[in-house]
Design a protein around this motif. Sequence first.
Motif, short mmCIF file in Angstrom:
data_model
loop_
_atom_site.label_atom_id
_atom_site.label_comp_id
_atom_site.label_asym_id
_atom_site.label_seq_id
_atom_site.Cartn_x
_atom_site.Cartn_y
_atom_site.Cartn_z
N UNK A 17 44.52 35.45 55.04
CA UNK A 17 44.90 34.38 54.40
C UNK A 17 44.81 33.67 52.99
N UNK A 18 45.55 34.09 52.09
CA UNK A 18 45.04 33.40 50.53
C UNK A 18 45.90 32.65 49.32
N UNK A 19 45.72 32.02 48.47
CA UNK A 19 46.50 31.65 47.80
C UNK A 19 45.93 32.12 46.35
N UNK A 20 46.77 33.27 45.84
CA UNK A 20 47.01 33.53 44.56
C UNK A 20 46.83 33.06 43.31
N UNK A 21 47.39 31.68 43.32
CA UNK A 21 47.18 30.91 41.82
C UNK A 21 45.41 30.33 42.49
N UNK A 22 45.06 30.03 43.67
CA UNK A 22 44.43 29.17 43.30
C UNK A 22 42.74 30.48 44.11
N UNK A 23 43.21 31.65 44.19
CA UNK A 23 42.21 32.00 43.55
C UNK A 23 41.17 31.54 44.03
N UNK A 24 41.91 32.25 46.22
CA UNK A 24 41.45 31.45 47.27
C UNK A 24 41.75 31.85 48.61
N UNK A 25 40.97 32.36 49.25
CA UNK A 25 42.00 32.52 50.83
C UNK A 25 40.39 32.30 52.04
N UNK A 26 41.00 33.35 52.90
CA UNK A 26 39.89 33.39 54.20
C UNK A 26 40.16 34.80 54.91
N UNK A 27 39.41 34.83 55.77
CA UNK A 27 39.65 36.89 56.43
C UNK A 27 38.74 35.88 57.81
N UNK A 28 39.29 36.07 58.94
CA UNK A 28 39.11 35.98 60.42
C UNK A 28 38.91 37.22 60.87
N UNK A 67 34.72 34.06 61.04
CA UNK A 67 35.57 33.60 59.43
C UNK A 67 34.60 33.60 57.82
N UNK A 68 35.27 33.99 57.04
CA UNK A 68 34.45 33.94 55.55
C UNK A 68 35.04 32.89 55.07
N UNK A 69 34.97 32.72 53.88
CA UNK A 69 36.75 31.90 52.87
C UNK A 69 35.51 31.69 51.94
N UNK A 70 36.70 31.28 51.08
CA UNK A 70 36.31 30.29 49.56
C UNK A 70 35.97 29.26 50.19
N UNK A 71 35.60 28.12 49.11
CA UNK A 71 36.09 26.96 48.85
C UNK A 71 35.15 25.96 48.72
N UNK A 72 34.00 26.79 48.63
CA UNK A 72 32.91 26.10 48.92
C UNK A 72 32.36 25.83 50.30
N UNK A 73 32.14 24.46 50.11
CA UNK A 73 32.02 23.69 51.15
C UNK A 73 33.33 22.97 52.18
N UNK A 74 34.33 22.83 51.14
CA UNK A 74 35.59 22.39 51.19
C UNK A 74 36.33 23.13 52.26
N UNK A 75 35.91 24.90 52.62
CA UNK A 75 36.47 25.98 52.97
C UNK A 75 35.93 25.93 54.46
#
Length: 128
Positions: A17-28, A67-75
Amino acid sequence: MQEVSIKSFANVSIGNAEDLTAGTGCTVFIFPEGAPAGLSVRGGGPASRESELLKPLAAADRIHAVLLSGGSAYGLEASGGVMQYLEERNIGFNAGGVVVPLVCQSCIFDLTVGDAHIRPDKAMGYSA
């Protein structure tokens, strides 16, 4: 060199799942029957969850998702969505009447890529 499709491995499902506007997402990567895993931590500020489960002397001999994600610690919040998804499907460690999915997560720092206030969260983890 021979290319091997990730779809050729048994006992693994992959979602994103990703958010293209924010340039972040996650893969599980989901392992319905569990899978052994290990890791090597690099860097001075690893944003990770349940990484202790991946050490050779840990009590858990298998995990149910990575789970691999963006967002640093927030993710790190995104793994709650993966846990909910797995629990609803009865995937996890049976802890005396309750299922506890073992979900390990690692995050990258992508806060300066797009909108730093939009990060992978529980809903995105569930969607992935």
